[in-house]
Scaffold this motif. Structure first.
Motif, PDB file in Angstrom:
ATOM      1  N   THR A 113       9.151   1.305   3.676  1.00 33.86           N
ATOM      2  CA  THR A 113      10.316   2.029   4.195  1.00 33.86           C
ATOM      3  C   THR A 113      11.246   2.526   3.096  1.00 33.86           C
ATOM      4  O   THR A 113      12.283   3.118   3.384  1.00 33.86           O
ATOM      5  CB  THR A 113      11.116   1.136   5.152  1.00 33.86           C
ATOM      6  OG1 THR A 113      11.518  -0.061   4.473  1.00 33.86           O
ATOM      7  CG2 THR A 113      10.282   0.776   6.373  1.00 33.86           C
ATOM      8  N   SER A 114      10.911   2.286   1.822  1.00 37.00           N
ATOM      9  CA  SER A 114      11.753   2.763   0.729  1.00 37.00           C
ATOM     10  C   SER A 114      11.713   4.286   0.667  1.00 37.00           C
ATOM     11  O   SER A 114      10.825   4.943   1.221  1.00 37.00           O
ATOM     12  CB  SER A 114      11.272   2.180  -0.596  1.00 37.00           C
ATOM     13  OG  SER A 114      10.001   2.706  -0.941  1.00 37.00           O
TER      14      SER A 114
ATOM     15  N   SER B 292       5.260 -10.808   0.309  1.00 35.95           N
ATOM     16  CA  SER B 292       5.505 -11.252   1.678  1.00 35.95           C
ATOM     17  C   SER B 292       5.540 -10.041   2.603  1.00 35.95           C
ATOM     18  O   SER B 292       5.712  -8.903   2.161  1.00 35.95           O
ATOM     19  CB  SER B 292       6.844 -11.985   1.746  1.00 35.95           C
ATOM     20  OG  SER B 292       7.913 -11.079   1.480  1.00 35.95           O
ATOM     21  N   PRO B 293       5.384 -10.257   3.915  1.00 39.89           N
ATOM     22  CA  PRO B 293       5.519  -9.131   4.848  1.00 39.89           C
ATOM     23  C   PRO B 293       6.852  -8.388   4.682  1.00 39.89           C
ATOM     24  O   PRO B 293       6.898  -7.166   4.793  1.00 39.89           O
ATOM     25  CB  PRO B 293       5.408  -9.800   6.219  1.00 39.89           C
ATOM     26  CG  PRO B 293       4.558 -11.013   5.973  1.00 39.89           C
ATOM     27  CD  PRO B 293       4.943 -11.497   4.617  1.00 39.89           C
ATOM     28  N   GLU B 294       7.917  -9.136   4.377  1.00 33.51           N
ATOM     29  CA  GLU B 294       9.222  -8.487   4.167  1.00 33.51           C
ATOM     30  C   GLU B 294       9.182  -7.567   2.947  1.00 33.51           C
ATOM     31  O   GLU B 294       9.684  -6.444   2.994  1.00 33.51           O
ATOM     32  CB  GLU B 294      10.310  -9.549   3.972  1.00 33.51           C
ATOM     33  CG  GLU B 294      11.684  -8.957   3.700  1.00 33.51           C
ATOM     34  CD  GLU B 294      12.705 -10.003   3.311  1.00 33.51           C
ATOM     35  OE1 GLU B 294      13.884  -9.642   3.122  1.00 33.51           O
ATOM     36  OE2 GLU B 294      12.333 -11.191   3.181  1.00 33.51           O
ATOM     37  N   ALA B 295       8.576  -8.040   1.860  1.00 33.88           N
ATOM     38  CA  ALA B 295       8.518  -7.241   0.641  1.00 33.88           C
ATOM     39  C   ALA B 295       7.696  -5.972   0.839  1.00 33.88           C
ATOM     40  O   ALA B 295       8.076  -4.888   0.376  1.00 33.88           O
ATOM     41  CB  ALA B 295       7.945  -8.072  -0.498  1.00 33.88           C
ATOM     42  N   ILE B 296       6.566  -6.084   1.514  1.00 29.88           N
ATOM     43  CA  ILE B 296       5.703  -4.918   1.709  1.00 29.88           C
ATOM     44  C   ILE B 296       6.316  -3.964   2.736  1.00 29.88           C
ATOM     45  O   ILE B 296       6.182  -2.739   2.622  1.00 29.88           O
ATOM     46  CB  ILE B 296       4.283  -5.363   2.116  1.00 29.88           C
ATOM     47  CG1 ILE B 296       3.687  -6.240   1.004  1.00 29.88           C
ATOM     48  CG2 ILE B 296       3.398  -4.152   2.346  1.00 29.88           C
ATOM     49  CD1 ILE B 296       3.681  -5.614  -0.378  1.00 29.88           C
TER      50      ILE B 296
ATOM     51  N   ASP C 208      12.087 -13.563  -1.634  1.00 36.90           N
ATOM     52  CA  ASP C 208      10.843 -13.117  -1.017  1.00 36.90           C
ATOM     53  C   ASP C 208      10.840 -11.621  -0.713  1.00 36.90           C
ATOM     54  O   ASP C 208       9.785 -11.062  -0.392  1.00 36.90           O
ATOM     55  CB  ASP C 208      10.575 -13.885   0.281  1.00 36.90           C
ATOM     56  CG  ASP C 208       9.913 -15.222   0.015  1.00 36.90           C
ATOM     57  OD1 ASP C 208       9.493 -15.441  -1.137  1.00 36.90           O
ATOM     58  OD2 ASP C 208       9.841 -16.047   0.942  1.00 36.90           O
ATOM     59  N   PHE C 209      11.995 -10.978  -0.801  1.00 39.21           N
ATOM     60  CA  PHE C 209      12.026  -9.543  -0.552  1.00 39.21           C
ATOM     61  C   PHE C 209      11.458  -8.762  -1.736  1.00 39.21           C
ATOM     62  O   PHE C 209      11.210  -7.556  -1.630  1.00 39.21           O
ATOM     63  CB  PHE C 209      13.461  -9.078  -0.263  1.00 39.21           C
ATOM     64  CG  PHE C 209      14.391  -9.219  -1.430  1.00 39.21           C
ATOM     65  CD1 PHE C 209      14.563  -8.176  -2.319  1.00 39.21           C
ATOM     66  CD2 PHE C 209      15.094 -10.391  -1.638  1.00 39.21           C
ATOM     67  CE1 PHE C 209      15.423  -8.301  -3.396  1.00 39.21           C
ATOM     68  CE2 PHE C 209      15.952 -10.533  -2.702  1.00 39.21           C
ATOM     69  CZ  PHE C 209      16.123  -9.474  -3.595  1.00 39.21           C
TER      70      PHE C 209
ATOM     71  N   SER D  46      -0.015  -6.378   1.464  1.00 39.74           N
ATOM     72  CA  SER D  46      -0.451  -5.645   0.271  1.00 39.74           C
ATOM     73  C   SER D  46      -0.474  -4.158   0.580  1.00 39.74           C
ATOM     74  O   SER D  46      -0.478  -3.750   1.753  1.00 39.74           O
ATOM     75  CB  SER D  46      -1.839  -6.107  -0.195  1.00 39.74           C
ATOM     76  OG  SER D  46      -2.825  -5.767   0.763  1.00 39.74           O
ATOM     77  N   LEU D  47      -0.511  -3.369  -0.469  1.00 37.64           N
ATOM     78  CA  LEU D  47      -0.520  -1.910  -0.340  1.00 37.64           C
ATOM     79  C   LEU D  47      -1.272  -1.359  -1.537  1.00 37.64           C
ATOM     80  O   LEU D  47      -0.992  -1.739  -2.682  1.00 37.64           O
ATOM     81  CB  LEU D  47       0.915  -1.385  -0.313  1.00 37.64           C
ATOM     82  CG  LEU D  47       1.205  -0.041   0.363  1.00 37.64           C
ATOM     83  CD1 LEU D  47       0.905  -0.136   1.855  1.00 37.64           C
ATOM     84  CD2 LEU D  47       2.662   0.347   0.136  1.00 37.64           C
ATOM     85  N   THR D  48      -2.237  -0.495  -1.305  1.00 39.52           N
ATOM     86  CA  THR D  48      -3.049   0.076  -2.385  1.00 39.52           C
ATOM     87  C   THR D  48      -3.014   1.591  -2.293  1.00 39.52           C
ATOM     88  O   THR D  48      -3.220   2.158  -1.222  1.00 39.52           O
ATOM     89  CB  THR D  48      -4.503  -0.414  -2.302  1.00 39.52           C
ATOM     90  OG1 THR D  48      -4.520  -1.832  -2.447  1.00 39.52           O
ATOM     91  CG2 THR D  48      -5.350   0.207  -3.407  1.00 39.52           C
TER      92      THR D  48
END
Length: 896
Positions: free
Chosen positions: A512-513, A503-507, A467-468, A534-536
């Motif tokens: 933070t990358s 998932s919230p963890e992935a986003i 899920d990450f 999500s991120l756009t």
């Protein structure tokens, strides 16, 4: 070969204009415009077929006249060549044929160097065909006097030459009393053209006269032309040919043996592994304009390993794609985002190293077998260009689930001493993933303009502990280019968008990358939202430029942006988001030789950079130049001043960091590349004020061809990059963040040997070997006090001997001197050692069908940073047992 093309069209040199003014005032003050030459061919379908043997005695050649009057283009543009060339062109229902007569007064001086396909050695002659007649793309076929073939797909009006394109065609050469001759037969199925009853194609021919390093052209072009393909002459007379729907199937099989040092107790390292695999590549002509490429279980076993490299800044290192399926026609799918390597499509994401991890626990006697790459189940690529000016590309690929296998230590004595034991199992480390890229461009305005777009999609079937990872990622963009005033001026622009979901963890991981760093403590325009799914983001670029009437001046200005939320790294490549850049360039070109040089240029560049909060982060002024001297030696020089350098990424989520202003310069020079022995030497020097950081790079390259069939190269590089404030880690002191830096003594050394032995153009032996050593030793640790201070001594504070101590691989810090450890960090010193080699025998036993015998070796490990390079080579390279891979690969190409 693309480098030679670039030099051929626009070469440059170090030197200021006044130095050569007396030689240039009358030779290139006006632009010469040449009329388009026309060659009219005819069909020989009713004649005896032409035998491709290099001897021009076939009756079919009598159907047309010779065309000649080639004009020199390099070095003395617009003059008669030292040796003249003639060309004939005929065709039949299935093929187009070319004949060349290359005159040479003394045939014993013809340079007959051998090489592998696409090496372009010695004397050669070439034909370029714009069968789309779009003034932007073409097919190139080259044959050397020794019979070596070269073929490339030309795009972007000559700015891209793709040598991975390997069509099936036939050629032979012959040397006689007048010089040398060449015959070429190109099946029409290997070209792309419309279905008009009468075809009109663009055509160009180039001859290299090796003795004078001279290029002459059938269709003369002006100095500093606006492009390459747009300047071709015209081929007429092709009538009634039918579109040839190509169908090629190429199955392969590979037998592989890996040997390595046995590791007692490790069930995955018993000393050897064997593997037998098979797959299939296919090329299907859907129409005469559009081709479908398919691959099932592709093999990339004979591809060279990536060169050694280490990045201390934490960013991903960009490596070029080398896998044939993805390299061929890759320009169709390119969609760059600003400068550098950033692109919406980076094919190395397909088949990448699995991104997951396992729960293997060495303390419980567990070992893991982690896959090096993700298996590509299959891929399809649909590409081509229609007669209406549509360039189309569609790529679809599916990669499989990848599992890491975990097993117990096989040594019973070890297992007896363990309190508990893990269980043998498989764990998912990469999900089933689908990748899609769709690209289209439409030419208009008589091929002087285009508009286009691209869409990419990555979809993962997430299971278990993955899920990450992002579940889906979509990117897209539109681009446009417009030329006017006979391509004297141009304007181009792009707009890009991206949307990622998960998932919230992935986003949160995305936010933070290092590419984004939304957690930066002094950034008001971004912040981490752990609830987002999500991120756009968006990006774009704009550039306008042109050239002077005589073509001697080139100039452009533009800019690009990447919003903080832009994310491309699922199927693209993006180093850093949150960036706005501006640049301006001007270059002066000398195309006429003088008593000093053959061709030359000098240029100036200015660039600046901001982030989306409005911070002014960087400005740079640079001068760059190149010279090809009269004796065919060359030199290049450049220098830059960077009075302002700020970074949002150095402290990895900490505050914005200021570097001291920097100056750098470089100088490279090389001897005549035609000589049996030639060499390059170069030096790069960078230095910041207060000795904040510096960089020195030494390069020495040797090239030797003792025989026409044998050539060797040795490229040596040594780098030093000391830095007083290299990032180490983060900690906390009484609730206050501590960004810990250190003075690094950083060195790297690499030496790359290549040996090519060409028994004949179709049977070659190649060797590649590279040791690479990287050392990083830290001292004089310090921490950030005022990251924006101009003075380095105000920016950081150095730990004194009473504050920091080292024991058992750990640095303990007593910052307040109360004899209690306030925080600790591990020893950051390391030395990385790597050796890679490849020995490949390649036999093209019939056109398009090959057998490879490959022996690869590899050593990778860690050395002792306190040792010298010589000791590391002795202890970590020469004394270590390498891993060996032996493989046999056989392919057969069916043309149906």
């Amino acid at each position: 070969m693309s480098i030679l093309r670039s030099l051929y069209l626009i070469t440059g040199i170090i030197c200021f204009q006044p130095l050569f003014a007396q030689d240039q005032s009358t030779t290139d003050s006006t632009q010469v415009n040449y009329e388009k030459r026309v060659y009219t061919t005819t069909s020989v379908a009713d004649r005896e077929p032409i035998k491709i043997d290099g001897i021009l005695d076939d009756a079919a050649w009598e159907a047309v006249e010779w065309t000649t009057d080639y004009v020199e283009n390099q070095p003395d543009i617009g003059t008669a060549p030292t040796e003249q060339t003639k060309m004939k062109i005929v065709y039949d229902d299935k093929n187009i044929y070319f004949a060349f007569r290359c005159y040479q007064k003394d045939p014993s001086t013809i340079e007959k160097r051998m090489g592998r396909r696409d090496d372009f050695p010695g004397d050669w002659v070439e034909v370029n065909i714009d069968s789309y007649n779009d003034d932007r793309t073409g097919f190139s076929f080259t044959v050397s006097a020794s019979g070596v073939k070269g073929d490339e797909f030309i795009s972007n009006n000559g700015n891209n030459w793709d040598s991975s394109w390997n069509p099936i065609w036939y050629t032979d050469t012959n040397i006689d009393d007048e010089g040398w001759t060449a015959e070429i037969r190109i099946p029409l199925s290997q070209l792309r053209f419309g279905n008009d009853d009468e075809q009109v194609w663009g055509i160009q021919s180039t001859r290299r006269y090796f003795n004078n390093e001279e290029r002459s052209l059938w269709q003369p072009i002006p100095p500093s032309p606006p492009g390459w393909v747009s300047e071709f002459g015209i081929l007429k007379g092709i009538k009634g040919i039918k579109p040839q729907k190509q169908l090629e199937i190429q199955p392969y099989t590979v037998a592989q043996l890996d040997t390595y040092e046995e590791m007692p107790g490790n069930p995955f390292r018993d000393g050897s592994d064997t593997k037998l695999t098979a797959g299939l590549d296919a090329k299907i002509g859907v129409t005469n304009d559009l081709t479908l490429d398919l691959t099932i279980n592709p093999d990339f076993g004979q591809v060279d390993a990536d060169p050694g490299a280490i990045a201390l800044d934490g960013f991903e290192i960009f490596f070029q794609e080398r896998r044939p399926f993805f390299v061929e026609n890759k320009n169709v799918f390119d969609f760059t985002v600003g400068g550098g390597a950033d692109n919406l499509f980076f094919s190395r994401r397909i088949g990448r190293t699995p991104q997951g991890y396992t729960t293997a626990d060495a303390s419980m006697g567990e070992f893991e077998d982690f896959p090096n790459n993700t298996t590509i189940l299959g891929a399809a690529k649909f590409s081509g260009k229609t007669k209406n000016g549509w360039a189309l590309g569609l790529l679809e690929s599916v990669t499989s689930k990848e599992y890491a296998e975990i097993k117990l230590n096989t040594d019973p004595e070890v297992l007896e001493n363990l309190e508990q034991r893990g269980m043998p199992r498989e764990e998912l480390v990469e999900p089933l993933t689908n990748y899609l890229v769709a690209r289209a461009q439409k030419d208009f305005n008589e091929n002087n303009s285009y508009v286009g777009g691209i869409i990419t999609a990555t979809n993962r079937k997430l299971e278990d502990n993955l899920d990450f990872l992002r579940e889906s990622a979509y990117t897209g963009g539109i681009d446009a280019l417009h030329n006017w005033k006979e391509r004297k001026y141009y304007v181009t622009g792009k707009f890009t968008f991206s949307t990622v979901k998960g998932s919230p963890e992935a986003i949160e991981n995305t936010q933070t990358s290092l590419t984004h760093l939304f957690q930066r403590v002094d950034a008001d325009h971004v912040s981490v939202d752990p609830t987002r799914t999500s991120l756009t983001g968006t990006g774009g670029s704009f550039e306008i430029g042109g050239r002077s009437d005589n073509g001697n001046w080139r100039y452009n200005t533009g800019g690009n942006f990447r919003s903080p939320e832009l994310e491309l790294n699922d199927i693209g490549f993006l180093r850093q988001a949150d960036q706005i850049s501006q640049y301006a360039n001007i270059r002066r070109i000398w195309n006429k030789p003088t008593s000093w040089f053959r061709q030359a240029n000098i240029g100036l560049n200015q660039s600046s950079q901001y982030d989306f909060e409005g911070n002014y982060n960087r400005i740079q002024y640079e001068i760059f130049s190149y010279v090809n001297w009269k004796n065919n030696w060359w030199s290049e020089f450049g220098a830059a001043h960077k009075p302002r350098i700020y970074s949002n990424t150095v402290l990895r989520g900490g505050p914005r960091w200021r570097w001291n202003e920097e100056n750098f310069f470089y100088f490279f020079s090389g001897t005549d590349s035609r000589k049996k022995f030639n060499m390059h030497a170069g030096y790069v020097h960078s230095e910041a004020k207060q000795d904040n950081f510096s960089f020195k790079r030494y390069v020495l390259r040797f090239f030797y061809q003792p025989l026409n069939s044998l050539n060797l190269s040795l490229v040596n590089e040594y780098q030093q990059s000391p830095n007083k404030t290299q990032y180490v880690t983060q900690s906390s002191f009484n609730g206050t963040p501590r960004y810990i830096l250190g003075e690094i003594d950083n060195e790297s050394l690499s030496s790359t040997l290549r040996v090519n032995y060409n028994i004949n153009p179709n049977l070659t032996i190649q060797y590649y070997g590279q040791p690479f050593i990287f050392k990083a030793k830290f001292s004089n640790f310090n921490y950030v006090t005022d990251p924006m201070a101009k003075n380095l001594n105000d920016r950081v504070a150095w730990y004194n001997g009473n504050q920091i101590s080292f024991a058992d691989g750990v640095y303990n810090v007593d910052e307040d001197g109360d004899s209690a450890v306030d925080y600790s960090f591990g020893n950051p010193d390391f030395a990385f050692v790597q050796f890679r080699s490849n020995l490949v025998l390649r036999w093209e036993y019939i056109p398009g069908s090959e057998i490879f015998l490959v022996w690869s070796q590899g050593i990778t490990g860690l050395g002792d940073v306190n040792n010298s390079f010589g000791t590391i080579i002795d202890n970590q390279l020469l004394s270590e047992r390498p891993q060996n891979t032996f493989l046999i690969k056989a392919t057969y190409r069916f043309v149906l």
